[in-house]
Design a protein around this motif. Structure first.
Motif, PDB file in Angstrom:
ATOM      1  N   ASN A   1      -4.659  19.414   0.435  1.00  9.23           N
ATOM      2  CA  ASN A   1      -3.770  19.369  -0.724  1.00  9.23           C
ATOM      3  C   ASN A   1      -3.611  17.926  -1.215  1.00  9.23           C
ATOM      4  N   LEU A   2      -3.470  17.003  -0.273  1.00  9.26           N
ATOM      5  CA  LEU A   2      -3.340  15.596  -0.655  1.00  9.26           C
ATOM      6  C   LEU A   2      -4.626  15.082  -1.293  1.00  9.26           C
ATOM      7  N   LEU A   3      -5.765  15.466  -0.767  1.00 11.95           N
ATOM      8  CA  LEU A   3      -7.030  15.024  -1.349  1.00 11.95           C
ATOM      9  C   LEU A   3      -7.160  15.464  -2.805  1.00 11.95           C
ATOM     10  N   ASN A   4      -6.551  16.576  -3.132  1.00  9.82           N
ATOM     11  CA  ASN A   4      -6.589  17.076  -4.514  1.00  9.82           C
ATOM     12  C   ASN A   4      -5.567  16.390  -5.411  1.00  9.82           C
ATOM     13  N   HIS A   5      -4.633  15.649  -4.791  1.00  5.93           N
ATOM     14  CA  HIS A   5      -3.563  15.010  -5.574  1.00  5.93           C
ATOM     15  C   HIS A   5      -3.311  13.586  -5.064  1.00  5.93           C
TER      16      HIS A   5
ATOM     17  N   TYR B   1      -8.077   6.008   6.712  1.00  5.58           N
ATOM     18  CA  TYR B   1      -7.603   7.057   7.606  1.00  5.58           C
ATOM     19  C   TYR B   1      -6.912   6.418   8.810  1.00  5.58           C
ATOM     20  N   GLU B   2      -5.749   6.965   9.129  1.00  6.29           N
ATOM     21  CA  GLU B   2      -4.944   6.470  10.247  1.00  6.29           C
ATOM     22  C   GLU B   2      -4.511   7.662  11.094  1.00  6.29           C
ATOM     23  N   VAL B   3      -4.456   7.486  12.395  1.00 11.43           N
ATOM     24  CA  VAL B   3      -3.956   8.552  13.268  1.00 11.43           C
ATOM     25  C   VAL B   3      -2.767   8.041  14.057  1.00 11.43           C
TER      26      VAL B   3
ATOM     27  N   PHE C   1       0.861  -1.177   0.000  1.00  8.20           N
ATOM     28  CA  PHE C   1       0.000   0.000   0.000  1.00  8.20           C
ATOM     29  C   PHE C   1       0.899   1.229   0.000  1.00  8.20           C
ATOM     30  N   TRP C   2       0.294   2.405  -0.144  1.00  7.26           N
ATOM     31  CA  TRP C   2       1.046   3.629   0.115  1.00  7.26           C
ATOM     32  C   TRP C   2       0.413   4.340   1.317  1.00  7.26           C
ATOM     33  N   ASP C   3       1.243   5.101   2.007  1.00  7.22           N
ATOM     34  CA  ASP C   3       0.811   5.791   3.219  1.00  7.22           C
ATOM     35  C   ASP C   3       1.482   7.160   3.209  1.00  7.22           C
ATOM     36  N   ILE C   4       0.689   8.224   3.289  1.00  3.24           N
ATOM     37  CA  ILE C   4       1.238   9.578   3.286  1.00  3.24           C
ATOM     38  C   ILE C   4       0.801  10.313   4.548  1.00  3.24           C
TER      39      ILE C   4
ATOM     40  N   ILE D   1      -4.093   7.757   4.416  1.00  2.00           N
ATOM     41  CA  ILE D   1      -3.751   9.106   4.849  1.00  2.00           C
ATOM     42  C   ILE D   1      -3.566   9.048   6.358  1.00  2.00           C
ATOM     43  N   MET D   2      -2.366   9.410   6.800  1.00  2.00           N
ATOM     44  CA  MET D   2      -2.040   9.321   8.219  1.00  2.00           C
ATOM     45  C   MET D   2      -1.986  10.719   8.832  1.00  2.00           C
ATOM     46  N   PHE D   3      -2.868  10.967   9.794  1.00  2.00           N
ATOM     47  CA  PHE D   3      -2.912  12.243  10.509  1.00  2.00           C
ATOM     48  C   PHE D   3      -1.888  12.186  11.636  1.00  2.00           C
TER      49      PHE D   3
END
Length: 299
Positions: A216-220, A254-256, A203-206, A229-231
């Motif tokens: 910004n990530l949601l747009n790209h 979603y990950e925190v 997977f990828w994790d940003i 997506i890691m908060f």
């Protein structure tokens, strides 16, 4: 990797996997090499050849982890092993966990390494199991790479019903703060590189560290899925606000993480996140205590 759970890689944490078996063997060899020559046993036994039976007892409560690994490692040493308790089972103080038969010199040489291994993995499994019970259904508890023994620690996590996340750097693409810095914060460039990469791993994790980075990530978003997506280092309140402000894209989890402790983990788990990760699962572990009793056997 299933879209239902990109956080779990425990299928590789078995001696049947050559990669993991090699890690186990290297770990065992290194630990025994540190101990060096057993001066005490050599002094007491001299040239005598003695066969003995070792009994391993739990001295404190916990969840057992490390059975599969110990069976593999001691099998490599030509020792006979019989577990009376099994991975994932609860231990009570005083319970006999396993028995080992073989050369007394070897049993004394491996004693501390064996007990250390069982103690740490069982401690991780016990802590993980206890925290999992605290979380709402459907929220995954994940380990970080803040480990002492790498994938071996992650096996304790898996036995405790938590999830491994990445096992190593080759396992998945994970964009952290320093990667963003190297790319001058250009989320589009990062997403393009991931989208055009044939092998992204499981997977990828940003990671995102601000509201602006999140939008910004949601747009790209990278085209390849699943993705996470890691908060990182948000308050639980801010995470919940951001997650509820937009519709979650398909194939995105979603990950925190960051600053997650036993005191606040439930609060973060109730934000709507798919997973909560924390280093305390492996760096704040109370080991389960074990002891070994040795008896000479007669042919």
């Amino acid at each position: 990797m299933s879209l239902t759970n990109p956080f779990d890689r425990q299928e590789r944490l078995t001696p049947r996997d050559v990669w993991y078996a090699n890690i186990l063997s290297d770990f065992w060899e290194t630990q025994l090499k540190w101990d060096g020559f057993d001066l005490t046993t050599a002094t007491l036994l001299g040239e005598a050849n003695i066969t003995a039976k070792a009994k391993i007892f739990a001295k404190s409560k916990g969840i057992l982890a490390g059975q599969e690994e110990i069976e593999f490692l001691l099998g490599e040493e030509d020792l006979e092993v019989a577990f009376l308790k099994h991975d994932g089972e609860e231990l009570l103080a005083g319970e006999k966990v396993l028995e080992i038969w073989g050369d007394a010199r070897l049993l004394l040489k491996i004693e501390r390494t064996l007990l250390n291994f069982l103690s740490r993995l069982s401690g991780i499994a016990t802590l993980s199991r206890n925290v999992v019970k605290m979380l709402p259904p459907g929220v995954h508890l994940c380990a970080t790479r803040k480990t002492l023994w790498g994938p071996l620690d992650k096996k304790g996590i898996a036995i405790g019903h938590a999830f491994t996340h990445r096992l190593n750097l080759a396992d998945a693409i994970l964009i952290k703060e320093n990667h963003l810095s190297l790319m001058n914060g250009n989320m589009k460039a990062i997403a393009d590189k991931i989208s055009n990469e044939k092998e992204i791993g499981a997977f990828w994790d940003i990671e995102v560290e601000s509201r602006q980075e999140f939008y910004n990530l949601l747009n790209h978003l990278p085209k390849q899925r699943p993705g996470i997506i890691m908060f990182d280092n948000f308050s639980a309140k801010d995470v919940k606000s951001l997650m509820s402000s937009v519709e979650k894209p398909e194939g995105i989890f979603y990950e925190v993480g960051g600053g997650i402790t036993p005191r606040n983990i439930v609060e973060y788990a109730k934000t709507g996140a798919d997973a909560v990760n924390s280093g305390f699962l492996t760096n704040a572990v109370s080991p389960v205590d074990f002891s070994m009793q040795l008896n000479i056997t007669k042919d």
